[in-house]
Design a protein around this motif. Structure first.
Motif, PDB file in Angstrom:
ATOM      1  N   SER A   1       0.809  -1.228   0.000  1.00  0.00           N
ATOM      2  CA  SER A   1       0.000   0.000   0.000  1.00  0.00           C
ATOM      3  C   SER A   1       0.839   1.273   0.000  1.00  0.00           C
ATOM      4  CB  SER A   1      -0.941   0.021   1.204  1.00  0.00           C
ATOM      5  OG  SER A   1      -1.841  -1.063   1.169  1.00  0.00           O
ATOM      6  N   GLY A   2       2.163   1.147   0.141  1.00  0.00           N
ATOM      7  CA  GLY A   2       3.013   2.336   0.164  1.00  0.00           C
ATOM      8  C   GLY A   2       3.864   2.409   1.411  1.00  0.00           C
ATOM      9  N   ARG A   3       4.337   3.611   1.720  1.00  0.00           N
ATOM     10  CA  ARG A   3       5.206   3.829   2.883  1.00  0.00           C
ATOM     11  C   ARG A   3       4.838   5.140   3.554  1.00  0.00           C
ATOM     12  NH1 ARG A   3      10.146   2.756   5.179  1.00  0.00           N
ATOM     13  NH2 ARG A   3      11.047   1.339   3.673  1.00  0.00           N
ATOM     14  N   GLU A   4       4.719   5.076   4.867  1.00  0.00           N
ATOM     15  CA  GLU A   4       4.508   6.270   5.694  1.00  0.00           C
ATOM     16  C   GLU A   4       5.385   6.120   6.921  1.00  0.00           C
ATOM     17  OE1 GLU A   4       2.697   8.890   4.881  1.00  0.00           O
ATOM     18  OE2 GLU A   4       1.749   7.989   3.124  1.00  0.00           O
ATOM     19  N   LYS A   5       5.855   7.255   7.448  1.00  0.00           N
ATOM     20  CA  LYS A   5       6.629   7.171   8.681  1.00  0.00           C
ATOM     21  C   LYS A   5       6.556   8.469   9.460  1.00  0.00           C
ATOM     22  CE  LYS A   5      11.261   8.007   6.769  1.00  0.00           C
ATOM     23  NZ  LYS A   5      12.594   7.415   6.755  1.00  0.00           N
ATOM     24  N   THR A   6       6.805   8.336  10.754  1.00  0.00           N
ATOM     25  CA  THR A   6       6.875   9.491  11.641  1.00  0.00           C
ATOM     26  C   THR A   6       8.337   9.916  11.729  1.00  0.00           C
ATOM     27  OG1 THR A   6       7.171   8.122  13.626  1.00  0.00           O
ATOM     28  CG2 THR A   6       4.889   8.687  13.013  1.00  0.00           C
ATOM     29  N   PRO A   7       8.588  11.142  12.192  1.00  0.00           N
ATOM     30  CA  PRO A   7       9.983  11.571  12.365  1.00  0.00           C
ATOM     31  C   PRO A   7      10.618  10.885  13.574  1.00  0.00           C
ATOM     32  CG  PRO A   7       8.481  13.282  13.124  1.00  0.00           C
ATOM     33  CD  PRO A   7       7.628  12.213  12.518  1.00  0.00           C
ATOM     34  N   LEU A   8      11.942  10.782  13.553  1.00  0.00           N
ATOM     35  CA  LEU A   8      12.670  10.309  14.734  1.00  0.00           C
ATOM     36  C   LEU A   8      12.526  11.368  15.823  1.00  0.00           C
ATOM     37  CD1 LEU A   8      15.982   8.900  13.250  1.00  0.00           C
ATOM     38  CD2 LEU A   8      14.312   7.638  14.600  1.00  0.00           C
ATOM     39  N   GLU A   9      12.088  10.933  16.997  1.00  0.00           N
ATOM     40  CA  GLU A   9      11.945  11.861  18.124  1.00  0.00           C
ATOM     41  C   GLU A   9      12.344  11.157  19.409  1.00  0.00           C
ATOM     42  OE1 GLU A   9       8.674  15.065  17.628  1.00  0.00           O
ATOM     43  OE2 GLU A   9       7.727  13.148  17.097  1.00  0.00           O
ATOM     44  N   ARG A  10      12.881  11.977  20.317  1.00  0.00           N
ATOM     45  CA  ARG A  10      13.329  11.475  21.612  1.00  0.00           C
ATOM     46  C   ARG A  10      12.139  11.313  22.548  1.00  0.00           C
ATOM     47  NH1 ARG A  10      18.924  11.772  23.477  1.00  0.00           N
ATOM     48  NH2 ARG A  10      19.003  12.073  21.259  1.00  0.00           N
ATOM     49  N   GLY A  11      12.074  10.152  23.198  1.00  0.00           N
ATOM     50  CA  GLY A  11      10.957   9.860  24.104  1.00  0.00           C
ATOM     51  C   GLY A  11      11.201  10.371  25.503  1.00  0.00           C
ATOM     52  N   PRO A  12      10.183  10.321  26.302  1.00  0.00           N
ATOM     53  CA  PRO A  12       8.844   9.842  25.967  1.00  0.00           C
ATOM     54  C   PRO A  12       8.068  10.879  25.144  1.00  0.00           C
ATOM     55  CG  PRO A  12       8.926  10.447  28.287  1.00  0.00           C
ATOM     56  CD  PRO A  12      10.312  10.640  27.731  1.00  0.00           C
ATOM     57  N   ILE A  13       7.311  10.365  24.168  1.00  0.00           N
ATOM     58  CA  ILE A  13       6.518  11.227  23.288  1.00  0.00           C
ATOM     59  C   ILE A  13       5.429  10.373  22.633  1.00  0.00           C
ATOM     60  CG2 ILE A  13       7.921  10.910  21.214  1.00  0.00           C
ATOM     61  CD1 ILE A  13       7.537  14.008  20.777  1.00  0.00           C
ATOM     62  N   THR A  14       4.366  11.021  22.224  1.00  0.00           N
ATOM     63  CA  THR A  14       3.299  10.343  21.486  1.00  0.00           C
ATOM     64  C   THR A  14       3.241  10.930  20.079  1.00  0.00           C
ATOM     65  OG1 THR A  14       2.045   9.955  23.518  1.00  0.00           O
ATOM     66  CG2 THR A  14       0.830   9.816  21.438  1.00  0.00           C
ATOM     67  N   GLN A  15       3.200  10.062  19.096  1.00  0.00           N
ATOM     68  CA  GLN A  15       3.115  10.459  17.694  1.00  0.00           C
ATOM     69  C   GLN A  15       1.838   9.878  17.078  1.00  0.00           C
ATOM     70  OE1 GLN A  15       6.761   8.642  16.208  1.00  0.00           O
ATOM     71  NE2 GLN A  15       7.838  10.594  16.376  1.00  0.00           N
ATOM     72  N   THR A  16       1.464  10.426  15.929  1.00  0.00           N
ATOM     73  CA  THR A  16       0.317   9.906  15.183  1.00  0.00           C
ATOM     74  C   THR A  16       0.743   9.659  13.740  1.00  0.00           C
ATOM     75  OG1 THR A  16      -1.221  11.135  16.579  1.00  0.00           O
ATOM     76  CG2 THR A  16      -2.061  10.334  14.471  1.00  0.00           C
ATOM     77  N   LEU A  17       0.314   8.522  13.203  1.00  0.00           N
ATOM     78  CA  LEU A  17       0.604   8.174  11.821  1.00  0.00           C
ATOM     79  C   LEU A  17      -0.670   7.616  11.183  1.00  0.00           C
ATOM     80  CD1 LEU A  17       3.060   7.504   9.695  1.00  0.00           C
ATOM     81  CD2 LEU A  17       2.510   5.191  10.371  1.00  0.00           C
ATOM     82  N   VAL A  18      -0.974   8.092   9.974  1.00  0.00           N
ATOM     83  CA  VAL A  18      -2.122   7.571   9.226  1.00  0.00           C
ATOM     84  C   VAL A  18      -1.577   6.779   8.048  1.00  0.00           C
ATOM     85  CG1 VAL A  18      -4.168   8.158   7.881  1.00  0.00           C
ATOM     86  CG2 VAL A  18      -3.616   9.462   9.948  1.00  0.00           C
ATOM     87  N   TYR A  19      -2.076   5.534   7.901  1.00  0.00           N
ATOM     88  CA  TYR A  19      -1.637   4.647   6.822  1.00  0.00           C
ATOM     89  C   TYR A  19      -2.875   4.087   6.140  1.00  0.00           C
ATOM     90  CZ  TYR A  19       0.961   0.886   4.473  1.00  0.00           C
ATOM     91  OH  TYR A  19       1.526   0.043   3.537  1.00  0.00           O
TER      92      TYR A  19
END
Length: 134
Positions: free
Chosen positions: A88-106
């Motif tokens: 279906s393709g490729r999606e990714k979030t940026p590299l980030e230092r934790g703790p953190i919450t990210q959101t990704l839609v695929y």
């Protein structure tokens, strides 16, 4: 010396063995999701990254589902991301230092085996199985 004829039973047994051996050959890819995959039912899933591991290594969803990943990265002072890729393709979030919450839609538009991973921690990996539309 006269040639010995094989009995029909012997020929059938040999044919059955050959068919069985050929059936075992083929693609090394599994043909479907393992039975213990976590099913995404409403298009949303929370994926927890902690101690350099995801909390699940197998997800399953129906084709044509837009998946919203909530990525809960709990490792203190460790960079992580989520990269999802496959037919279906490729999606990714940026590299980030934790703790953190990210959101990704695929958008899971194509059935088959997809993968998810943290780009810099390859041990943080999993499978996303997209089931064909019924």
């Amino acid at each position: 010396m006269p040639r010995r004829r094989r009995s029909p039973r012997t020929l059938l047994a040999v044919a059955a063995l050959l068919v069985g051996a050929l059936a075992a050959c083929g693609d090394d890819e599994p043909s479907g999701a393992p039975a213990d995959c976590d099913r995404i039912t409403d298009g949303a899933v929370t994926l927890v990254g902690e101690n350099l591991a995801w909390d699940t290594d197998c997800l399953r969803v129906d084709e044509a589902t837009e998946i919203t990943f909530t990525v809960d990265l709990r490792d203190d002072s460790v960079d992580h991301n989520l990269s999802v890729f496959g037919p279906s393709g490729r999606e990714k979030t940026p590299l980030e230092r934790g703790p953190i919450t990210q959101t990704l839609v695929y958008d899971a538009t194509t059935s088959g085996r997809h993968e998810y991973v943290c780009d810099i921690h390859p041990s943080m990996e999993g499978e996303l199985w997209v089931d064909p539309a019924r």
